[in-house]
Design a protein around this motif. Structure first.
Motif, PDB file in Angstrom:
ATOM      1  N   VAL A 174       2.377   6.961  -7.200  1.00  0.00           N
ATOM      2  CA  VAL A 174       1.620   8.017  -7.873  1.00  0.00           C
ATOM      3  C   VAL A 174       2.524   9.205  -8.173  1.00  0.00           C
ATOM      4  CG1 VAL A 174      -0.298   9.644  -7.660  1.00  0.00           C
ATOM      5  CG2 VAL A 174      -0.550   7.321  -6.801  1.00  0.00           C
ATOM      6  N   LEU A 220      -1.303   6.582 -11.822  1.00  0.00           N
ATOM      7  CA  LEU A 220      -2.488   6.374 -10.988  1.00  0.00           C
ATOM      8  C   LEU A 220      -3.006   4.946 -11.130  1.00  0.00           C
ATOM      9  CD1 LEU A 220      -4.475   9.689 -11.632  1.00  0.00           C
ATOM     10  CD2 LEU A 220      -3.486   8.943  -9.463  1.00  0.00           C
ATOM     11  N   ALA A 246      -0.687   2.569  -9.385  1.00  0.00           N
ATOM     12  CA  ALA A 246      -0.864   2.716  -7.943  1.00  0.00           C
ATOM     13  C   ALA A 246      -2.125   1.990  -7.487  1.00  0.00           C
ATOM     14  CB  ALA A 246      -0.937   4.190  -7.571  1.00  0.00           C
ATOM     15  N   GLY A 247      -3.204   2.126  -8.269  1.00  0.00           N
ATOM     16  CA  GLY A 247      -4.437   1.415  -7.939  1.00  0.00           C
ATOM     17  C   GLY A 247      -4.260  -0.086  -7.996  1.00  0.00           C
ATOM     18  N   THR A 298       0.835  -1.215   0.000  1.00  0.00           N
ATOM     19  CA  THR A 298       0.000   0.000   0.000  1.00  0.00           C
ATOM     20  C   THR A 298       0.857   1.248   0.000  1.00  0.00           C
ATOM     21  OG1 THR A 298      -1.778  -1.138   1.190  1.00  0.00           O
ATOM     22  CG2 THR A 298      -1.808   1.261   1.227  1.00  0.00           C
ATOM     23  N   LEU A 299       1.884   1.270   0.840  1.00  0.00           N
ATOM     24  CA  LEU A 299       2.786   2.420   0.866  1.00  0.00           C
ATOM     25  C   LEU A 299       3.469   2.591  -0.476  1.00  0.00           C
ATOM     26  CD1 LEU A 299       4.181   4.694   2.419  1.00  0.00           C
ATOM     27  CD2 LEU A 299       5.884   3.024   3.199  1.00  0.00           C
ATOM     28  N   SER A 300       3.878   1.490  -1.087  1.00  0.00           N
ATOM     29  CA  SER A 300       4.537   1.585  -2.394  1.00  0.00           C
ATOM     30  C   SER A 300       3.576   2.144  -3.443  1.00  0.00           C
ATOM     31  CB  SER A 300       5.065   0.213  -2.834  1.00  0.00           C
ATOM     32  OG  SER A 300       4.025  -0.639  -3.255  1.00  0.00           O
ATOM     33  N   SER A 301       2.289   1.794  -3.342  1.00  0.00           N
ATOM     34  CA  SER A 301       1.318   2.294  -4.318  1.00  0.00           C
ATOM     35  C   SER A 301       1.104   3.792  -4.162  1.00  0.00           C
ATOM     36  CB  SER A 301      -0.013   1.554  -4.170  1.00  0.00           C
ATOM     37  OG  SER A 301      -0.699   1.932  -3.002  1.00  0.00           O
ATOM     38  N   LEU A 302       1.111   4.280  -2.926  1.00  0.00           N
ATOM     39  CA  LEU A 302       0.917   5.714  -2.691  1.00  0.00           C
ATOM     40  C   LEU A 302       2.099   6.524  -3.224  1.00  0.00           C
ATOM     41  CD1 LEU A 302      -0.547   5.576   0.942  1.00  0.00           C
ATOM     42  CD2 LEU A 302      -1.805   5.944  -1.198  1.00  0.00           C
ATOM     43  N   LEU A 303       3.297   6.040  -2.978  1.00  0.00           N
ATOM     44  CA  LEU A 303       4.492   6.742  -3.461  1.00  0.00           C
ATOM     45  C   LEU A 303       4.632   6.630  -4.975  1.00  0.00           C
ATOM     46  CD1 LEU A 303       7.110   5.847  -0.702  1.00  0.00           C
ATOM     47  CD2 LEU A 303       5.806   7.956  -0.966  1.00  0.00           C
ATOM     48  N   LEU A 361      -2.156  -1.169  -5.016  1.00  0.00           N
ATOM     49  CA  LEU A 361      -2.986  -1.138  -3.808  1.00  0.00           C
ATOM     50  C   LEU A 361      -3.917  -2.343  -3.762  1.00  0.00           C
ATOM     51  CD1 LEU A 361      -3.966   0.311  -1.264  1.00  0.00           C
ATOM     52  CD2 LEU A 361      -5.539   1.631  -2.693  1.00  0.00           C
ATOM     53  N   THR A 417      -2.634  15.108 -12.797  1.00  0.00           N
ATOM     54  CA  THR A 417      -3.176  14.057 -11.938  1.00  0.00           C
ATOM     55  C   THR A 417      -4.540  14.441 -11.392  1.00  0.00           C
ATOM     56  OG1 THR A 417      -0.949  13.335 -11.297  1.00  0.00           O
ATOM     57  CG2 THR A 417      -2.770  12.708  -9.848  1.00  0.00           C
TER      58      THR A 417
END
Length: 397
Positions: free
Chosen positions: A64, A347, A350-351, A57-62, A354, A212
Motif C-alpha cells: 500500500v 490499495l 494490496a487487497g 499478508t505482510l507484503s500486501s500491507l507494505l 491479502l 489513499t
C-alpha cells in the motif's frame, strides 16, 4: 488495431516483459515446488499455508505504501528496484537455508516484488499511458503473464528431471539479469512520454488527485473491491493446493503440465476477447460477468472427475485469468481516473495480495482437518455470487 500497436510498441513490450517476470512471485510458479519445500522444512499443507499467508499478508500491507511510489518517481527507477528485488528473492531460493525464518523472508520477497510490485507496474503503466485503448494495452501486457503460465510449469517440470530445485531457482535469477537491460531499452523515452501524459490529464476534467484516505472513504471502492479480489482468493487457493486437488480427482501430474498449456492458450483468448470489450462498453456493467468462468471451474470440481472435464476445467481456469485482468484493470481507471491511479491500484493490489494470502491458509487447514473439495467449492461459490451481486445491489435505484 494497427494504429494501436504502432502507438507505443516499446511500452507494450515493457508491459509484456515485466508481467512475465512477475511470474516468479506468482502462486502457480511457487506451487510447483510445494512438495519439495514442505519436505525441506518438514511442514504440513496447513503449516506451509500459514507461512505463505503471513508472508503474503505482510507484503500486501507494505505494498500500500510502496506501490504508490509509481505516481511520484520515474518509472525506470521503480522498475529497476522491483526487478532487483525479484532477482534477490530467486537467488535466495537457490541457497535454501533450512530455517523457517529464511523461508518466510524469501516467500515475502517473491510475493512483494513479483506478484505485487511488478504486476502493479505493468498494469498501472498500461492503464495510464494508453488512454481509451487501456483495455487492449492491459491485455497485451498480460500476455506476458499468460506466457509464464503456459511455458514455465512445463520448463520447470522438465528441468527438475535433471537439476535440483535449487538450481532451477538459480536459473530463474539469471534470467532477471538479462531482463534489466531490456527494461531500460523499452523505457528509453519515458521522460518525454510522461511529460505528454501530464499535459493530457491537466486538460481532462474527469481526472483528479485521490489520496489513499480519500479512496478508503469512498463507497465505490468497497462496492467493487470484492469483485476485484475474488479471483486472487479462489484461483490462488486452488492453485496452491492443486496437487491435493489433482490427487482427489485422480488427475496426474503429467496432466497438470499439459493443462497449463490450455490455461495459457485460453487466457490469451480471454484477453483478446476482454480487452476490446472493455474499450467498447461500460466497464462497470461488463465487469459483472468477469467471474462466470471461475464459477464454472468450481462447479466442475464439485461434480466431475473424468479427463474430459479436466480439460474443460483448465479451459475455464484460463478464461478466468484472461477476462478478469483487463476487466478489473480498466474498472478502476474508469472510476477514479488515471492521475492517481498508482495510489488507487496500490490499495487494490494490496487487497488482492491479502486475498491470495488467506486462501492457501484457509484451504490448507481445511485439508489438514479432513475437509475435502466439497467444502472448498462451496466456500468459493458463495464468495463468487456475493462479489457479483454486491455491485448490482448497491447500484439499484
Amino acid at each position: 488495431m494497427k494504429n494501436f500497436f504502432l502507438y507505443d510498441p516499446k511500452l507494450l513490450l515493457y508491459g509484456f516483459l515485466i508481467i512475465f517476470f512477475a511470474s516468479y512471485g506468482q502462486t502457480f510458479f511457487i506451487s510447483l515446488f510445494n512438495i519439495e519445500i514442505r519436505n525441506q522444512y518438514s511442514l504440513t499443507d496447513g503449516q506451509f499455508g500459514l507461512v505463505y499467508a503471513i508472508a503474503t499478508t505482510l507484503s500486501s500491507l507494505l505494498l500500500v505504501v510502496f506501490a504508490k511510489l509509481i505516481d511520484h518517481i520515474d518509472l525506470r527507477l521503480y522498475s529497476f528496484i522491483v526487478s532487483a528485488g525479484i532477482f534477490l528473492a530467486c537467488l535466495g531460493m537457490f541457497f535454501f537455508i533450512k530455517n523457517i525464518l529464511f523461508l518466510f523472508l524469501i516467500i515475502f520477497a517473491l510475493r512483494f516484488f513479483g506478484q505485487g510490485a511488478m504486476s502493479h507496474a505493468g498494469e498501472t503503466t498500461m492503464a495510464r499511458y494508453f488512454g481509451k485503448n487501456r483495455g487492449k494495452a492491459i491485455s497485451i501486457a498480460t500476455l506476458g503473464g499468460m506466457s509464464g503460465v503456459m511455458f514455465l510449469p512445463i520448463i520447470v517440470i522438465n528441468l527438475t528431471h535433471t537439476y535440483t530445485i535449487n538450481q532451477v531457482w538459480l536459473m530463474a535469477s539469471f534470467t532477471i539479469v538479462f531482463f534489466i537491460p531490456l527494461l531500460f531499452i523499452t523505457l528509453s523515452n519515458q521522460s518525454t512520454r510522461h511529460i505528454n501524459f501530464k499535459k493530457k490529464i491537466v486538460s481532462d476534467p474527469l481526472n483528479k488527485k485521490w489520496r489513499t484516505r480519500d479512496v478508503l472513504k469512498n463507497t465505490k471502492f468497497y462496492t467493487y473491491l470484492p469483485l476485484s479480489i475474488t479471483p486472487s482468493f479462489i484461483s490462488t487457493g486452488l492453485m496452491f493446493h492443486q496437487i491435493f486437488i489433482f490427487n482427489q480427482k485422480g488427475w496426474s501430474m503429467e496432466m497438470l503440465g499439459n493443462g497449463y498449456l490450455l490455461v495459457g492458450l485460453f487466457s490469451i483468448i480471454g484477453l483478446l476477447i476482454g480487452g476490446p470489450i472493455i474499450d467498447k462498453f461500460d466497464t462497470r456493467k461488463t465487469v459483472l460477468t468477469a467471474l462466470l468462468p471461475l464459477l464454472v471451474c468450481v462447479i466442475i470440481l464439485l461434480f466431475f472427475d473424468n479427463y474430459l472435464f479436466f480439460i474443460i476445467y483448465m479451459i475455464f481456469y484460463g478464461l478466468n485469468f484472461g477476462i478478469t485482468i483487463p476487466f478489473i484493470g480498466a474498472l478502476w481507471a474508469e472510476i477514479y481516473g488515471v492521475e492517481s491511479l498508482g495510489s488507487v491500484k496500490a490499495l487494490l493490489h494490496a487487497g488482492g495480495v491479502l486475498a491470495s494470502a488467506l486462501s492457501p491458509l484457509i484451504f490448507g487447514y481445511l485439508i489438514d482437518w479432513g475437509f475435502g473439495i466439497f467444502t472448498i467449492v462451496c466456500i468459493s461459490a458463495f464468495i463468487i455470487l456475493f462479489s457479483t451481486l454486491l455491485p448490482l445491489y448497491k447500484n439499484l435505484p
